[in-house]
Design an enzyme around this catalytic site. Structure first.
Site, PDB file in Angstrom:
ATOM      1  N   ARG A 133       0.809  -1.395   0.640  1.00 44.57           N
ATOM      2  CA  ARG A 133       0.008   0.677  -0.156  1.00 44.57           C
ATOM      3  C   ARG A 133       1.225   1.268   0.143  1.00 44.57           C
ATOM      4  O   ARG A 133       2.169   1.503   0.729  1.00 44.57           O
ATOM      5  CB  ARG A 133      -0.981   0.284   1.159  1.00 44.57           C
ATOM      6  N   LYS A 158      -2.049  -2.107   7.349  1.00 45.60           N
ATOM      7  CA  LYS A 158      -3.678  -2.010   7.345  1.00 45.60           C
ATOM      8  C   LYS A 158      -4.176  -3.156   8.815  1.00 45.60           C
ATOM      9  O   LYS A 158      -3.859  -4.826   8.722  1.00 45.60           O
ATOM     10  CB  LYS A 158      -4.402  -1.963   6.153  1.00 45.60           C
ATOM     11  N   HIS A 223      -1.840   3.188  -5.802  1.00 43.46           N
ATOM     12  CA  HIS A 223      -2.687   2.168  -5.211  1.00 43.46           C
ATOM     13  C   HIS A 223      -2.962   1.346  -7.078  1.00 43.46           C
ATOM     14  O   HIS A 223      -3.159   0.104  -6.728  1.00 43.46           O
ATOM     15  CB  HIS A 223      -3.601   2.369  -4.861  1.00 43.46           C
ATOM     16  N   ARG A 226      -0.280  -1.672  -6.999  1.00 42.87           N
ATOM     17  CA  ARG A 226      -0.728  -3.308  -6.003  1.00 42.87           C
ATOM     18  C   ARG A 226      -1.736  -3.470  -6.614  1.00 42.87           C
ATOM     19  O   ARG A 226      -1.582  -4.882  -7.095  1.00 42.87           O
ATOM     20  CB  ARG A 226      -1.362  -1.682  -4.256  1.00 42.87           C
ATOM     21  N   HIS A 249      -3.821  -9.269   3.186  1.00 40.44           N
ATOM     22  CA  HIS A 249      -5.763  -9.108   2.942  1.00 40.44           C
ATOM     23  C   HIS A 249      -5.623 -10.392   4.342  1.00 40.44           C
ATOM     24  O   HIS A 249      -5.798 -11.266   4.332  1.00 40.44           O
ATOM     25  CB  HIS A 249      -6.329  -9.602   1.725  1.00 40.44           C
ATOM     26  N   TYR A 258      -9.413 -10.099  -7.825  1.00 43.83           N
ATOM     27  CA  TYR A 258      -8.143 -10.119  -9.073  1.00 43.83           C
ATOM     28  C   TYR A 258      -8.453 -11.079 -10.201  1.00 43.83           C
ATOM     29  O   TYR A 258      -8.300 -11.081 -11.596  1.00 43.83           O
ATOM     30  CB  TYR A 258      -6.583  -9.819  -8.585  1.00 43.83           C
TER      31      TYR A 258
END
Length: 286
Positions: A133, A158, A223, A226, A249, A258
């Site tokens: 990120r 995150k 982003h 990424r 994640h 994706y």
């Protein structure tokens, strides 16, 4: 600083909310208060309903802004003000389902050939090479680059979770050239004030400008690299769970988006029509 803001800040710190989340929540609550010219503790459910209607119809707020505002007010009323009855009037909106913007490998190459600033080039290469990120890349320190084990240590990503990601040999070469040029100390990518990392907005502006210079018509943000990292790994056959770990994640469902933008997978899929035997063309009547 008002007493209510101070209480809310303390409540967020006690629950270990990220500093960026704290700033966002305080900002959204402040907008709510300014809209009515009153302290939030004096406002009720109908006021919240009016404010959300204002966000949608007048401000044309995005789903992200709307959702973050709801989260901020839910925290304020549930935790700081202990008014659970307000929560029922703060429904979460339905999330927009948009596919991420992804660059092709050829577009990535064109982009990096167009980057002129050494620091910007290396930051964006780092995001693309490791799937970071933008905030994670900008908060790297020189010691987070482990060239012995060929790993990058991402600290407090995150959800305040640390993780390790691979260090590309090509990226390591770029980083070594950059370090000799920039000689960073505390932050790997410092801003104008060396005791602070580069600001995200600075990188975002330069990113879009570079995309235009490269002749890329897509809206390109940091982003985007990424997203491109994840999609290109998937195209190359990397297991989805490995990509999930690299991206940090929590849920595989988040990573699975994706699969919808992996063009090689789509192109490699055989239509059921092509599995049928050859069909005779229709004979025209008459």
């Amino acid at each position: 600083m008002t007493a209510l803001r101070q209480r809310m800040l303390v409540d967020m710190k006690l629950r270990n909310l990220a500093p960026s989340t704290q700033r966002l929540y305080i900002g959204y609550v402040a907008r709510f208060a300014r809209h009515f010219g009153q302290c939030p503790s004096e406002l009720g459910g109908e006021d919240a309903r009016e404010f959300f209607q204002h966000l949608i119809e007048v401000k044309k707020a995005s789903w992200t802004v709307y959702n973050q505002t709801v989260c901020a007010l839910r925290f304020l009323y549930r935790v700081t003000l202990d008014r659970d009855e307000m929560i029922r009037r703060l429904p979460f909106p339905r999330q927009e389902k948009k596919l991420p913007t992804v660059l092709s490998e050829e577009e990535v190459t064109r982009f990096f050939q167009a980057v002129t600033h050494p620091r910007d080039r290396v930051i964006l290469l780092t995001i693309y090479a490791a799937g970071l990120r933008v905030s994670e890349a900008l908060h790297l320190k020189p010691g987070d680059i482990d060239s012995d084990r060929m790993l990058i240590h991402v600290r407090q990503g995150k959800g305040n979770r640390d993780r390790m990601v691979m260090l590309s040999p090509k990226l390591l070469e770029e980083l070594r050239l950059y370090v000799r040029w920039a000689r960073p100390h505390h932050w790997l990518f410092p801003g104008m004030d060396p005791i602070r990392p580069l600001h995200t907005r600075t990188l975002q502006r330069r990113c879009q400008l570079t995309a235009e210079q490269a002749g890329i018509t897509k809206r390109v943000t940091p982003h985007t690299f990424r997203h491109s990292f994840a999609t290109h790994l998937l195209d190359a056959g990397t297991d989805l769970r490995v990509i999930q770990t690299l991206l940090g994640h929590r849920s595989l469902t988040t990573t699975a988006v994706y699969t919808h933008v992996s063009t090689r997978r789509l192109q490699a899929t055989v239509s059921p029509l092509d599995r049928l035997p050859d069909l005779d063309p229709p004979v025209p009547n008459g």
